[in-house]
Design a protein around this motif. Structure first.
Motif, PDB file in Angstrom:
ATOM      1  N   CYS A 108      23.121  53.536  27.525  1.00  0.00           N
ATOM      2  CA  CYS A 108      22.175  52.472  27.194  1.00  0.00           C
ATOM      3  C   CYS A 108      20.751  52.969  27.437  1.00  0.00           C
ATOM      4  CB  CYS A 108      22.467  51.215  28.014  1.00  0.00           C
ATOM      5  SG  CYS A 108      21.916  51.330  29.721  1.00  0.00           S
ATOM      6  N   ASN A 122      18.718  52.283  29.626  1.00  0.00           N
ATOM      7  CA  ASN A 122      18.509  52.595  31.032  1.00  0.00           C
ATOM      8  C   ASN A 122      19.084  53.952  31.409  1.00  0.00           C
ATOM      9  OD1 ASN A 122      17.528  51.629  33.506  1.00  0.00           O
ATOM     10  ND2 ASN A 122      18.226  49.602  32.888  1.00  0.00           N
ATOM     11  N   CYS A 123      20.231  54.294  30.831  1.00  0.00           N
ATOM     12  CA  CYS A 123      20.799  55.633  31.037  1.00  0.00           C
ATOM     13  C   CYS A 123      19.789  56.664  30.526  1.00  0.00           C
ATOM     14  CB  CYS A 123      22.102  55.807  30.270  1.00  0.00           C
ATOM     15  SG  CYS A 123      23.458  54.746  30.786  1.00  0.00           S
ATOM     16  N   CYS A 136      24.403  53.600  36.339  1.00  0.00           N
ATOM     17  CA  CYS A 136      23.348  52.885  35.604  1.00  0.00           C
ATOM     18  C   CYS A 136      23.244  51.426  36.061  1.00  0.00           C
ATOM     19  CB  CYS A 136      23.658  52.928  34.111  1.00  0.00           C
ATOM     20  SG  CYS A 136      22.519  51.947  33.140  1.00  0.00           S
ATOM     21  N   CYS A 166      24.480  49.303  32.588  1.00  0.00           N
ATOM     22  CA  CYS A 166      25.766  49.350  31.904  1.00  0.00           C
ATOM     23  C   CYS A 166      26.929  49.805  32.787  1.00  0.00           C
ATOM     24  CB  CYS A 166      25.673  50.222  30.648  1.00  0.00           C
ATOM     25  SG  CYS A 166      25.477  51.963  30.976  1.00  0.00           S
TER      26      CYS A 166
HETATM   27 ZN   LIG Z   1      23.302  52.534  31.037  1.00  0.00          ZN
END
Ligand SMILES: [Zn+2]
Lengths: 412, 148
Positions: A261, A263-264, A379, A382
């Protein structure tokens, strides 16, 4: 000879109606001998506006006393059009049709590219230099349904990089882009949300659930993180794109269910956090002075934005037409990366890149590079095994850890 | 903030701070916030109000529950030098993290530590007149932590 354009759908509606005569409007591009006639007034008219009288079979006996007007007559399966001047002299015009609904997608006729996207709904968040171009490109490709999010109006400083023109100044971007979409695909259904998405997370979630694809073309991570939450909840695909300072380059990220995602991505090596392009005052903290802000706002060129928009559109079309006869099927197996990086010039963050004319195997400008991003097992968005940043190393023994005498002020 | 995240934040705080030093209030409303006590090295006590609307998607807004004063005894005004967003309704909003470097990975405990560092810089400013902005950049350099 004047040429008159008639909208076939409007003509058919009139022919199937009970009326034998109606008054509509004609819009003439003066000096060009081109007139568009409509049964209904157009929302944002162009050219010289006069009346257009539509008749079935026969002309009426009473002739309107007007300076000039156009007449459209349908008889014997044929449409004829006339221009009448102030001396009641009439002149026959050439008739051309704007295709009807069922003819729109004929590639030979060339209005829209394919019809496989006519029932796809694309949500576009942010209608700046990225979102506006992408919206229109997707409309050209035949995407039939849009939800557009932007609370901004078209301002002078937008124009150089935006699809909107001087005549759109002051308008809501949502409405101006809707007109541009309809101008390419008159059948498109467009829902408008002139709101700040950061203040309407419930609505965002509802619209994400309805969309086949989301394009995130905003200029801040707050909206990207909030959107990520909705994408994960609704199992939707999204494409994020942005430019870095002065559009010296940019990047594109594709979020797919089950994959990494946003954020990753932000936690990964490949991502350059501080490089976001600053194009307007609202991206800066309130305490930054006007002078400092002017120095920090560094807007890139439209031609530097263009290639980034183009990749976003390609990725969008691949996602929307997967497994169908789209003409770009072969791309499905190649645009398989999560993250794409582009540099326009060898400046700042790209200063160490190889020169274009002697790159050998090194990364250079004006080329796309794809990267696979690993899903972060910790993360915060996710993963169910989130590990937070506790600021280790930040304190470094600077702060005393004596908490004696602390009483919370719960009054306020 | 969803429940899982809230539990995670609570678990972190429980290992770092005594339980009477912080309090989550109005959770589930648009006014959700964390009250948290801070005692500076000079033994002055403050209460920080960390607003949780949109946390962790965006950096939380942080106030001190009492207005902070400048060296002339006036309420702090929005300023880059003094690294704050000004004082209104009896609260001073301090700047602990630029929006552009925020990520949802940042814990409330880290936000607290950043605010504690800010308060230390504020007190140095009161004593010496040095700019809070300069002091914070100095700390960031020493701590080997670039922009946050
Ligand atoms: Zn993520």
């Amino acid at each position: 000879m004047k040429c008159i354009y008639i909208d076939k759908d409007e003509a058919l509606t009139f022919l199937y109606s009970e009326d034998n005569h109606i008054e509509g409007q004609s819009y003439e591009w003066e000096g060009e001998d081109v007139v568009h006639v409509h049964t209904i007034a157009q929302p944002h008219a162009f050219g010289h506006v006069t009346s257009a009288y539509w008749h079935k079979s026969v002309l009426p006996t009473a002739i309107p006393s007007q300076e000039q007007y156009h007449i459209v007559v349908f008889s014997d399966n044929e449409a004829k059009a006339y221009y009448v001047n102030s001396k009641f002299q009439s002149e026959e015009c050439k008739v051309k049709f704007i295709p009807s609904k069922d003819e729109m997608f004929s590639r030979a006729k060339g209005i829209l590219e394919v019809d496989i996207l006519s029932d796809k709904r694309v949500m576009i968040i942010g209608l700046g230099s990225f979102g506006s171009q992408i919206a229109i490109e997707l409309a050209k490709a035949g995407v039939g349904e849009f939800s557009l999010f932007d609370f901004d109006r078209v301002e002078l400083h937008n124009l150089a990089r935006h699809t909107c023109t001087i005549k759109d100044l002051g308008r809501l971007k949502t409405n101006a882009i809707k007109d541009a979409i309809i101008g390419k695909n008159k059948l498109a259904r467009v829902d408008l949300f002139p709101i700040n998405i950061n203040e309407h997370h419930t609505l965002m979630d509802k619209e994400v659930a309805k969309a086949d694809l989301v394009i995130c073309a905003t200029d801040n991570n707050q909206s990207r993180f909030a959107l990520t939450k909705c994408l994960l909840k609704n199992n939707k695909v999204a494409i994020f794109g942005r430019a870095v300072t002065r559009a010296e380059g940019g990047d594109v990220f594709r979020h797919r269910p089950g994959g990494p995602c946003y954020n990753c991505l932000v936690g990964s090596q490949a991502y350059a956090m501080a490089a976001e392009e600053i194009t307007n005052r609202s991206q800066l903290p309130a305490y930054v002075s006007e002078e400092e802000a002017n120095a920090m706002i560094q807007v890139g060129l439209s031609s530097d934005i263009e290639p980034i928009c183009n990749l976003i559109v390609k990725l969008a079309l691949v996602e929307l037409s997967k497994g169908q006869n789209s003409g770009i099927e072969s791309l499905e197996n190649e645009l398989e990366y999560d993250y794409y990086i582009w540099a326009n010039r060898r400046e700042r963050r790209h200063v160490g890149w190889a020169p274009f004319n002697n790159a050998k195997n090194m990364p250079t400008i004006l080329k796309w590079y794809g990267a696979r991003i690993a899903k972060d097992e910790h993360c915060p968005s996710c993963s169910s095994n989130t590990v937070l940043d506790l600021g280790e190393g930040l304190n470094d023994g600077v702060l005393s850890e004596n908490f004696e005498g602390i009483e919370l002020d719960t009054e306020e | 903030m969803d429940n899982a995240r809230l539990e995670l934040e609570k678990a972190v705080l429980a290992t770092k701070l005594p339980p009477n030093m912080y309090m989550f209030r109005d959770m589930g409303t648009s006014n959700a916030h964390l009250l948290i006590g801070a005692r500076t090295n000079a033994k002055n006590v403050y209460t920080l109000k960390i607003m949780l609307k949109d946390f962790p998607s965006s950096a939380p807004v942080v106030y001190t529950t009492k207005p902070l004063k400048d060296r002339n005894g006036n309420d702090l005004e929005v300023s880059h030098e003094l690294h704050n967003y000004g004082t209104s309704d009896g609260k001073t909003r301090i700047c602990h993290c630029p929006d552009s470097s925020w990520t949802p990975r940042v814990s409330l405990y880290r936000v607290y530590i950043k605010c504690r560092l800010w308060l230390e810089c504020y007190e140095i400013y009161l004593r010496t007149g040095q700019s809070i902005d300069t002091l914070i950049n100095e700390i960031n350099r020493q701590g080997g932590n670039p922009t946050r």
